[in-house]
Design a protein around this motif. Structure first.
Motif, PDB file in Angstrom:
ATOM      1  N   ASP A 204      37.397  39.108  53.640  1.00 37.57           N
ATOM      2  CA  ASP A 204      36.891  39.537  52.341  1.00 37.57           C
ATOM      3  C   ASP A 204      37.247  38.547  51.244  1.00 37.57           C
ATOM      4  O   ASP A 204      36.521  38.414  50.259  1.00 37.57           O
ATOM      5  CB  ASP A 204      37.456  40.917  51.982  1.00 37.57           C
ATOM      6  CG  ASP A 204      36.651  42.047  52.615  1.00 37.57           C
ATOM      7  OD1 ASP A 204      35.430  42.031  52.461  1.00 37.57           O
ATOM      8  OD2 ASP A 204      37.260  42.919  53.256  1.00 37.57           O
ATOM      9  N   SER A 205      38.363  37.870  51.372  1.00 43.02           N
ATOM     10  CA  SER A 205      38.776  36.891  50.370  1.00 43.02           C
ATOM     11  C   SER A 205      39.129  35.601  51.093  1.00 43.02           C
ATOM     12  O   SER A 205      40.069  35.559  51.891  1.00 43.02           O
ATOM     13  CB  SER A 205      39.991  37.402  49.581  1.00 43.02           C
ATOM     14  OG  SER A 205      40.436  36.425  48.668  1.00 43.02           O
ATOM     15  N   HIS A 439      40.312  30.337  42.823  1.00 42.69           N
ATOM     16  CA  HIS A 439      39.094  31.105  43.072  1.00 42.69           C
ATOM     17  C   HIS A 439      38.808  31.182  44.569  1.00 42.69           C
ATOM     18  O   HIS A 439      39.353  30.396  45.364  1.00 42.69           O
ATOM     19  CB  HIS A 439      37.915  30.460  42.359  1.00 42.69           C
ATOM     20  CG  HIS A 439      37.675  29.042  42.806  1.00 42.69           C
ATOM     21  ND1 HIS A 439      38.553  28.009  42.529  1.00 42.69           N
ATOM     22  CD2 HIS A 439      36.670  28.484  43.526  1.00 42.69           C
ATOM     23  CE1 HIS A 439      38.090  26.891  43.048  1.00 42.69           C
ATOM     24  NE2 HIS A 439      36.946  27.150  43.671  1.00 42.69           N
ATOM     25  N   ASP A 440      37.935  32.107  44.940  1.00 39.14           N
ATOM     26  CA  ASP A 440      37.468  32.175  46.320  1.00 39.14           C
ATOM     27  C   ASP A 440      35.960  32.421  46.312  1.00 39.14           C
ATOM     28  O   ASP A 440      35.310  32.371  45.259  1.00 39.14           O
ATOM     29  CB  ASP A 440      38.234  33.223  47.137  1.00 39.14           C
ATOM     30  CG  ASP A 440      38.057  34.646  46.608  1.00 39.14           C
ATOM     31  OD1 ASP A 440      37.054  34.927  45.923  1.00 39.14           O
ATOM     32  OD2 ASP A 440      38.935  35.488  46.879  1.00 39.14           O
ATOM     33  N   THR A 441      35.413  32.698  47.471  1.00 38.19           N
ATOM     34  CA  THR A 441      33.962  32.819  47.591  1.00 38.19           C
ATOM     35  C   THR A 441      33.397  34.068  46.938  1.00 38.19           C
ATOM     36  O   THR A 441      32.182  34.233  46.846  1.00 38.19           O
ATOM     37  CB  THR A 441      33.544  32.805  49.074  1.00 38.19           C
ATOM     38  OG1 THR A 441      34.308  33.791  49.788  1.00 38.19           O
ATOM     39  CG2 THR A 441      33.800  31.438  49.693  1.00 38.19           C
ATOM     40  N   SER A 442      34.241  34.954  46.458  1.00 34.77           N
ATOM     41  CA  SER A 442      33.760  36.171  45.799  1.00 34.77           C
ATOM     42  C   SER A 442      33.511  35.980  44.312  1.00 34.77           C
ATOM     43  O   SER A 442      32.934  36.857  43.661  1.00 34.77           O
ATOM     44  CB  SER A 442      34.776  37.305  46.002  1.00 34.77           C
ATOM     45  OG  SER A 442      35.971  37.041  45.280  1.00 34.77           O
ATOM     46  N   THR A 471      35.608  42.716  45.432  1.00 28.58           N
ATOM     47  CA  THR A 471      35.467  43.349  46.738  1.00 28.58           C
ATOM     48  C   THR A 471      34.450  42.644  47.606  1.00 28.58           C
ATOM     49  O   THR A 471      34.262  42.992  48.749  1.00 28.58           O
ATOM     50  CB  THR A 471      35.040  44.816  46.569  1.00 28.58           C
ATOM     51  OG1 THR A 471      33.807  44.846  45.836  1.00 28.58           O
ATOM     52  CG2 THR A 471      36.089  45.599  45.820  1.00 28.58           C
ATOM     53  N   VAL A 472      33.769  41.621  47.052  1.00 32.10           N
ATOM     54  CA  VAL A 472      32.758  40.918  47.815  1.00 32.10           C
ATOM     55  C   VAL A 472      33.399  39.744  48.527  1.00 32.10           C
ATOM     56  O   VAL A 472      34.135  38.967  47.927  1.00 32.10           O
ATOM     57  CB  VAL A 472      31.639  40.410  46.880  1.00 32.10           C
ATOM     58  CG1 VAL A 472      30.577  39.672  47.675  1.00 32.10           C
ATOM     59  CG2 VAL A 472      31.031  41.585  46.138  1.00 32.10           C
TER      60      VAL A 472
END
Length: 477
Positions: A204-205, A439-442, A471-472
């Motif tokens: 998720d992260s 940051h991450d892909t969400s 949550t993405v």
């Protein structure tokens, strides 16, 4: 070295390949569609040949037409760019059969690494880390259920032949597995002509980190550092940078060395990229896939290494050794690339083709713009919405962010009904987690699609602030 090369692509990448060929004294032939007959790449090339009408299926994806164009114009090699036929092993094999050099890995190697399930097996045998998942393609929804019971949720189903963020589905509940399998298989069949799927654990992260490699046919190989591509929307990259921020650079260098060894053992030749997910919580890297081509984001690597990747592709494909080793590859400073797309973020990123009536591109020190755009150009509706790649370099990441923000503010692409992603990208760069490198892909999914008013960038004091995690999540192909 070759004396003539056919460029089987369009837009900014076709023009970029033509320019490097010119610098190397190579005659260029551009294969183009009817929609691109007056494009910048066509005008820059020594020759051009129309291979079909506007739609890509009848032109840029038309293998017989492209090969015939190369044969009749006397091209010794074909550079496929990225997209279209660049990762099509059938096309590479036809080129080999016709005695035309395909500028990329051998067809047999491409076929193996292009099959995501086989590629996972090759990298597992080489000792690269993978997320828990299936060893082979799943043979039905029952196998998907069994895999879910084994590895747990969330799980992602992916097309074996997939790519470009298509043909995948996240599953979070056992009751949804059968429907998700059926829908993903149908989508894979429709898009790729291959309905086989595999599954793996979903993070998720996560961060998206990739290793750029260059390998020759004489057993030589180097990696050119890593890129972070975590700013993405629906698995499509929007911003890329090098080096990857806030990660252990020594661990990345070790991963790069391991990746070079694995791809040499697989018989890979040319420029390629191995993509990984990075789990910040566990500080672990997990192999996803190999892209057997030049990446859209290759300029950031060029900016920090000073190595022309297209020139190296040409030299390696011509049979020359690299002529340098890993110790000779030195990275300096930080580079960021933003993909400028003809899309309207306020309308769910709807494409906006049309006539460009006013164009202002950014300039200044250490700003590079790879584009085919010009005033009077009509953006066609048949292709990807990428208009330009804006790339900047600075001695450090903070300086690169400031320079990119200024470059995006300078950029103007106007015309009836046209919109671009420039303001949205500027807002993404201003986000505290991106500035902090955490940051991450969400992140993109949390941003408003209506741009904020143009203001001064946040101060350095704001950089350490990190928002609550979204949550993405993601897993990208």
């Amino acid at each position: 070295m070759f004396t003539s090369v056919l460029v089987a692509n369009r837009g900014e990448i076709a023009l970029r390949v033509v320019r490097t060929c010119q610098e190397l004294g190579i005659r260029t032939i551009v294969a183009h569609s009817a929609a691109d007959r007056d494009s910048a790449a066509v005008r820059a090339a020594d020759e051009s040949v129309q291979v079909g009408p506007g739609p890509s299926k009848a032109s840029y994806l038309n293998i017989p037409a492209v090969v015939e164009a190369a044969r009749t114009r006397g091209a010794e090699a074909i550079h496929p760019g990225y997209g279209f036929l660049s990762e099509n092993p059938e096309f590479a094999e036809v080129c080999e059969d016709e005695g035309i050099v395909f500028i990329g890995p051998p067809a047999s190697v491409m076929a193996q690494l292009g099959d995501k399930a086989i590629a996972r097996g090759i990298m597992r045998e080489a000792g690269l880390p993978l997320l828990p998942g299936s060893r082979d393609a799943l043979d039905g929804p029952g196998a998907a259920l069994a895999l879910a019971d084994e590895i747990g949720f969330p799980m992602i189903l992916k097309a074996v032949a997939g790519g470009g963020g298509r043909g995948m589905r996240v599953v979070r509940d056992r009751d949804d597995v059968e429907d998700a399998y059926a829908e993903t298989r149908a989508a894979a069949l429709a898009v790729f002509g291959d309905g086989r799927l595999y599954g793996e654990r979903y993070l998720d992260s996560a961060r998206h980190v990739e290793i750029q490699v260059l390998l020759d046919a004489h057993g030589g190989g180097v990696h050119l550092g890593a890129r972070d591509c975590s700013l993405q929307r629906r698995h499509q990259k929007l911003v890329e940078e090098s080096p990857a921020p806030e990660v252990d650079q020594a661990a990345l260098a070790e991963l790069g060395t391991h990746t070079v060894g694995a791809l040499l053992d697989a018989g890979y030749v040319g420029a390629g990229t191995a993509e990984f997910l990075y789990d910040p919580a566990r500080r672990g890297y997990y192999f996803m896939e190999v892209n057997c081509r030049l990446q859209v984001e290759h300029p950031v690597t060029e900016m920090v290494t000073g190595i022309d990747l297209v020139a190296e592709q040409l030299r390696v494909a011509a049979g020359e050794p690299l002529g340098y080793g890993q110790a000779d590859v030195v990275t300096r400073g930080a580079a960021i690339e933003c993909r400028l797309n003809a899309e309207d973020p306020a309308r769910d990123f709807r494409p906006t083709p049309g006539l460009v009536t006013r164009l202002v591109l950014p300039g200044g020190p250490f700003v590079r713009v790879d584009t085919h755009l010009e005033t009077g150009y009509r953006i066609p509706p048949f292709y990807d919405s990428l208009l330009a790649k804006i790339v900047v370099w600075a001695p450090d990441r903070a300086g690169a962010i400031a320079r990119m923000r200024r470059a995006l503010t300078e950029t103007v692409v106007d015309g009836p009904g046209l919109a671009t992603t420039a303001p949205f990208l500027r807002d993404a760069l201003d986000h505290p987690s991106f500035r902090a490198g955490t940051h991450d892909t969400s992140l993109i999914a949390t941003l408003p699609t209506s741009p904020a008013p143009t203001t001064a960038p946040p101060t350095a004091a704001a950089a350490p602030v990190t928002p609550a995690p979204a949550t993405v999540g993601t897993s990208i192909t």
